[in-house]
Design a protein around this motif. Structure first.
Motif, PDB file in Angstrom:
ATOM      1  N   ARG A  27     -27.508 -11.269  31.972  1.00 35.43           N
ATOM      2  CA  ARG A  27     -26.134 -11.286  31.473  1.00 35.43           C
ATOM      3  C   ARG A  27     -26.055 -11.872  30.066  1.00 35.43           C
ATOM      4  O   ARG A  27     -26.751 -12.824  29.740  1.00 35.43           O
ATOM      5  N   LYS A  28     -25.192 -11.291  29.236  1.00 30.17           N
ATOM      6  CA  LYS A  28     -24.898 -11.837  27.922  1.00 30.17           C
ATOM      7  C   LYS A  28     -23.416 -11.645  27.641  1.00 30.17           C
ATOM      8  O   LYS A  28     -22.761 -10.760  28.220  1.00 30.17           O
ATOM      9  N   ILE A  29     -22.871 -12.476  26.755  1.00 30.57           N
ATOM     10  CA  ILE A  29     -21.440 -12.446  26.467  1.00 30.57           C
ATOM     11  C   ILE A  29     -21.203 -11.778  25.116  1.00 30.57           C
ATOM     12  O   ILE A  29     -21.791 -12.156  24.109  1.00 30.57           O
ATOM     13  N   ILE A  30     -20.344 -10.743  25.113  1.00 28.97           N
ATOM     14  CA  ILE A  30     -19.972 -10.030  23.888  1.00 28.97           C
ATOM     15  C   ILE A  30     -18.456  -9.913  23.849  1.00 28.97           C
ATOM     16  O   ILE A  30     -17.842  -9.380  24.781  1.00 28.97           O
ATOM     17  N   ASP A  31     -17.852 -10.414  22.778  1.00 26.32           N
ATOM     18  CA  ASP A  31     -16.394 -10.369  22.611  1.00 26.32           C
ATOM     19  C   ASP A  31     -15.663 -10.944  23.817  1.00 26.32           C
ATOM     20  O   ASP A  31     -14.645 -10.408  24.271  1.00 26.32           O
ATOM     21  N   GLY A  32     -16.210 -12.021  24.348  1.00 28.63           N
ATOM     22  CA  GLY A  32     -15.564 -12.684  25.467  1.00 28.63           C
ATOM     23  C   GLY A  32     -15.797 -12.032  26.809  1.00 28.63           C
ATOM     24  O   GLY A  32     -15.347 -12.532  27.842  1.00 28.63           O
ATOM     25  N   GLY A  33     -16.491 -10.901  26.826  1.00 25.12           N
ATOM     26  CA  GLY A  33     -16.779 -10.223  28.089  1.00 25.12           C
ATOM     27  C   GLY A  33     -18.246 -10.325  28.451  1.00 25.12           C
ATOM     28  O   GLY A  33     -19.110 -10.454  27.587  1.00 25.12           O
ATOM     29  N   VAL A  34     -18.534 -10.283  29.745  1.00 23.10           N
ATOM     30  CA  VAL A  34     -19.906 -10.381  30.225  1.00 23.10           C
ATOM     31  C   VAL A  34     -20.538  -8.993  30.281  1.00 23.10           C
ATOM     32  O   VAL A  34     -20.003  -8.080  30.920  1.00 23.10           O
ATOM     33  N   ILE A  35     -21.657  -8.822  29.594  1.00 24.90           N
ATOM     34  CA  ILE A  35     -22.403  -7.560  29.576  1.00 24.90           C
ATOM     35  C   ILE A  35     -23.734  -7.787  30.283  1.00 24.90           C
ATOM     36  O   ILE A  35     -24.397  -8.798  30.071  1.00 24.90           O
ATOM     37  N   VAL A  36     -24.122  -6.845  31.108  1.00 22.50           N
ATOM     38  CA  VAL A  36     -25.382  -6.948  31.834  1.00 22.50           C
ATOM     39  C   VAL A  36     -26.392  -5.994  31.217  1.00 22.50           C
ATOM     40  O   VAL A  36     -26.101  -4.815  31.000  1.00 22.50           O
ATOM     41  N   ARG A 126     -24.946  -1.521  32.916  1.00 21.96           N
ATOM     42  CA  ARG A 126     -23.609  -2.012  32.586  1.00 21.96           C
ATOM     43  C   ARG A 126     -22.744  -2.128  33.829  1.00 21.96           C
ATOM     44  O   ARG A 126     -21.724  -2.826  33.833  1.00 21.96           O
ATOM     45  N   PHE A 127     -23.136  -1.411  34.890  1.00 21.61           N
ATOM     46  CA  PHE A 127     -22.328  -1.382  36.102  1.00 21.61           C
ATOM     47  C   PHE A 127     -22.975  -2.196  37.227  1.00 21.61           C
ATOM     48  O   PHE A 127     -22.659  -2.000  38.399  1.00 21.61           O
ATOM     49  N   ASN A 279      -8.171   4.687  40.461  1.00 21.60           N
ATOM     50  CA  ASN A 279      -7.769   3.341  40.888  1.00 21.60           C
ATOM     51  C   ASN A 279      -8.712   2.247  40.396  1.00 21.60           C
ATOM     52  O   ASN A 279      -8.382   1.064  40.484  1.00 21.60           O
ATOM     53  N   LEU A 280      -9.868   2.633  39.874  1.00 24.81           N
ATOM     54  CA  LEU A 280     -10.860   1.641  39.438  1.00 24.81           C
ATOM     55  C   LEU A 280     -10.748   1.315  37.952  1.00 24.81           C
ATOM     56  O   LEU A 280     -11.453   0.438  37.457  1.00 24.81           O
ATOM     57  N   LYS A 281      -9.875   1.995  37.234  1.00 19.54           N
ATOM     58  CA  LYS A 281      -9.833   1.875  35.775  1.00 19.54           C
ATOM     59  C   LYS A 281      -9.621   0.444  35.291  1.00 19.54           C
ATOM     60  O   LYS A 281     -10.199   0.033  34.280  1.00 19.54           O
ATOM     61  N   ASN A 282      -8.796  -0.300  35.999  1.00 22.28           N
ATOM     62  CA  ASN A 282      -8.460  -1.654  35.557  1.00 22.28           C
ATOM     63  C   ASN A 282      -9.338  -2.730  36.188  1.00 22.28           C
ATOM     64  O   ASN A 282      -9.090  -3.923  35.994  1.00 22.28           O
ATOM     65  N   LYS A 283     -10.351  -2.306  36.932  1.00 23.01           N
ATOM     66  CA  LYS A 283     -11.195  -3.264  37.656  1.00 23.01           C
ATOM     67  C   LYS A 283     -12.552  -3.486  37.002  1.00 23.01           C
ATOM     68  O   LYS A 283     -13.181  -4.516  37.229  1.00 23.01           O
ATOM     69  N   TYR A 284     -13.005  -2.526  36.190  1.00 24.60           N
ATOM     70  CA  TYR A 284     -14.336  -2.611  35.589  1.00 24.60           C
ATOM     71  C   TYR A 284     -14.244  -2.279  34.102  1.00 24.60           C
ATOM     72  O   TYR A 284     -13.667  -1.256  33.722  1.00 24.60           O
ATOM     73  N   ARG A 285     -14.838  -3.109  33.285  1.00 25.88           N
ATOM     74  CA  ARG A 285     -14.661  -3.061  31.836  1.00 25.88           C
ATOM     75  C   ARG A 285     -15.039  -1.725  31.207  1.00 25.88           C
ATOM     76  O   ARG A 285     -14.285  -1.157  30.408  1.00 25.88           O
ATOM     77  N   ASP A 286     -16.192  -1.193  31.533  1.00 27.37           N
ATOM     78  CA  ASP A 286     -16.705   0.009  30.871  1.00 27.37           C
ATOM     79  C   ASP A 286     -16.433   1.291  31.649  1.00 27.37           C
ATOM     80  O   ASP A 286     -16.760   2.387  31.170  1.00 27.37           O
ATOM     81  N   TYR A 287     -15.856   1.162  32.810  1.00 29.29           N
ATOM     82  CA  TYR A 287     -15.658   2.319  33.679  1.00 29.29           C
ATOM     83  C   TYR A 287     -14.716   3.379  33.106  1.00 29.29           C
ATOM     84  O   TYR A 287     -14.997   4.586  33.230  1.00 29.29           O
ATOM     85  N   PRO A 288     -13.576   3.011  32.476  1.00 27.42           N
ATOM     86  CA  PRO A 288     -12.622   4.046  32.042  1.00 27.42           C
ATOM     87  C   PRO A 288     -13.229   5.107  31.130  1.00 27.42           C
ATOM     88  O   PRO A 288     -12.896   6.296  31.256  1.00 27.42           O
ATOM     89  N   GLY A 325     -21.001   6.728  41.434  1.00 24.82           N
ATOM     90  CA  GLY A 325     -21.661   5.494  41.847  1.00 24.82           C
ATOM     91  C   GLY A 325     -20.706   4.324  41.889  1.00 24.82           C
ATOM     92  O   GLY A 325     -20.741   3.504  42.825  1.00 24.82           O
ATOM     93  N   MET A 326     -19.835   4.224  40.893  1.00 24.32           N
ATOM     94  CA  MET A 326     -18.863   3.136  40.871  1.00 24.32           C
ATOM     95  C   MET A 326     -17.838   3.279  41.985  1.00 24.32           C
ATOM     96  O   MET A 326     -17.419   2.285  42.594  1.00 24.32           O
ATOM     97  N   ILE A 327     -17.427   4.512  42.265  1.00 24.69           N
ATOM     98  CA  ILE A 327     -16.478   4.737  43.361  1.00 24.69           C
ATOM     99  C   ILE A 327     -17.090   4.320  44.690  1.00 24.69           C
ATOM    100  O   ILE A 327     -16.470   3.583  45.481  1.00 24.69           O
TER     101      ILE A 327
END
Length: 372
Positions: A27-36, A126-127, A279-288, A325-327
């Motif tokens: 994990r690393k932090i970019i722009d306040g968000g956690v990136i894997v 990322r997921f 329904n997952l759009k607002n739950k995962y940062r890179d998903y949309p 996969g995310m669904i």
């Protein structure tokens, strides 16, 4: 079951199996968000190496493979091969560089496998915990074609790497990688259309119902337009046949690629994916972004049922395993049994088609390992 099917299937399970080890994730932090990102454990390294060697050392897999082999072989001997010398400059440069360095022919095929699997891994990480599922679904949807159209898959690899940089807001790197992709296959130039579509959907918060209507409309229009196209093309071919005894109609040729019986089924699966995946759009940062690119594929796919157009549509289709996969991961985590039951036919259908295609490949091109 053919030994070829067993070899390819076991090979495709190695990386997903390795990804289930939590030590692979950093994990690393970019722009306040956690990136894997990838943390290469010994298990993952071994799985990756075995996978690329099994795939890269496979001899005469199908389709265009022999064209690549002949181009590499003749170039290394200082001879001219017309098919290869009329391809994109990036691919040609790589072939001539390998010949100049006196590298074995197998080096090219191994490089293709390394680039493809690395790009898939890079984006799937990322997921996080959905990565094993994503890699499995990528096999079901894309593996069989990867044995054939190697230049396009190299271009698709650079597109995935570029998309990964785009999600990190590194736009200069994104642009460079997108340009490099076009140097390996010109069709890659249209991939940004999917990204632009995703940007517009995110900005204007397009409703899932509007997207579903778009899929239905393009499916209806696509079916009608393609039928008309086949009829007109056959009229032209019939006229041409009076002057050329080798001319044939194109209805049989297009029927294989068109898969008319599956067009409406694909639209039905698209509706399920959009309705549940939205329904997952607002739950995962890179998903949309990947979700909307996948939706873009569903919208344009009815117009892309002819072989060349279908290959172009694969540029956006390669994001569907990330969406699926995310669904699946989200519904597993939330224990939404009913939604899993509703969505499962989408995945099961592609798995069945994967084994059907792989069996056909195994019958005509059984697995042979050669270091050339």
């Amino acid at each position: 079951m053919s030994y070829t099917v067993i070899i390819y299937t076991l090979m495709s399970l190695l990386i997903p199996w390795a990804l289930m080890y939590k030590g692979n994730y950093k994990r690393k932090i970019i722009d306040g968000g956690v990136i894997v990102t990838i943390n290469w454990s010994l298990f993952l390294v071994l799985a990756f190496v075995v996978t690329v060697l099994v795939k890269g050392l496979a001899y005469d897999t199908q389709g265009d493979w022999m064209y690549y082999y002949n181009h590499l072989k003749l170039t290394s001997e200082g001879l001219f091969f017309p098919w290869g010398e009329h391809t994109e400059i990036g691919y040609r440069t790589l072939v001539h560089l390998l010949a100049f360095l006196n590298m074995p022919i197998s080096t090219f095929f191994i490089l293709c496998a390394v680039l493809w699997y690395y790009s898939l891994l890079k984006l799937s990480f990322r997921f996080i915990n959905a990565a094993p599922i994503i890699m499995l679904l990528t096999t079901a949807l894309l593996f069989c074609s990867s044995l054939n159209i190697l230049r396009q898959y190299m271009a698709m690899s650079f597109l995935l790497l570029g998309l990964n940089e785009y999600l990190d807001k590194k736009y200069i790197k994104t642009t460079i990688l997108f340009i490099v992709s076009v140097l390996f296959h010109s069709v890659a130039a249209v991939f940004p259309l999917g990204v632009i579509f995703a940007m517009l959907c995110i900005r204007y918060k397009i409703s899932k119902y509007i997207l579903i209507v778009m899929v239905v409309v393009t499916t209806v229009l696509g079916m009608g337009m393609l039928t008309s196209f086949i009829e007109r093309a056959n009229q032209i071919m019939s006229l041409f046949s009076s002057f050329n005894s080798h001319a044939t109609g194109i209805d049989n040729m297009l029927e294989r690629e068109w898969e008319q019986n599956f067009v409406w089924l694909k639209a039905f699966f698209a509706i399920i994916t959009i309705y549940l995946g939205d329904n997952l759009k607002n739950k995962y940062r890179d998903y949309p972004v990947v979700f909307y690119i996948g939706v873009f594929y569903y919208i344009i796919s009815p117009f892309c049922q002819q072989l060349e157009l279908m290959r172009i549509s694969m540029l956006w289709m390669m994001l569907l395993p990330y969406v699926w996969g995310m669904i699946l991961y989200h519904f597993f985590q939330s224990r939404s049994v009913l939604k899993l039951v509703v969505f499962s036919p989408v995945v099961i259908f592609e798995i069945v088609r994967y084994f059907d295609r792989l069996t056909s490949i195994a019958d005509s091109h059984p697995y042979i390992i050669k270091f050339l």
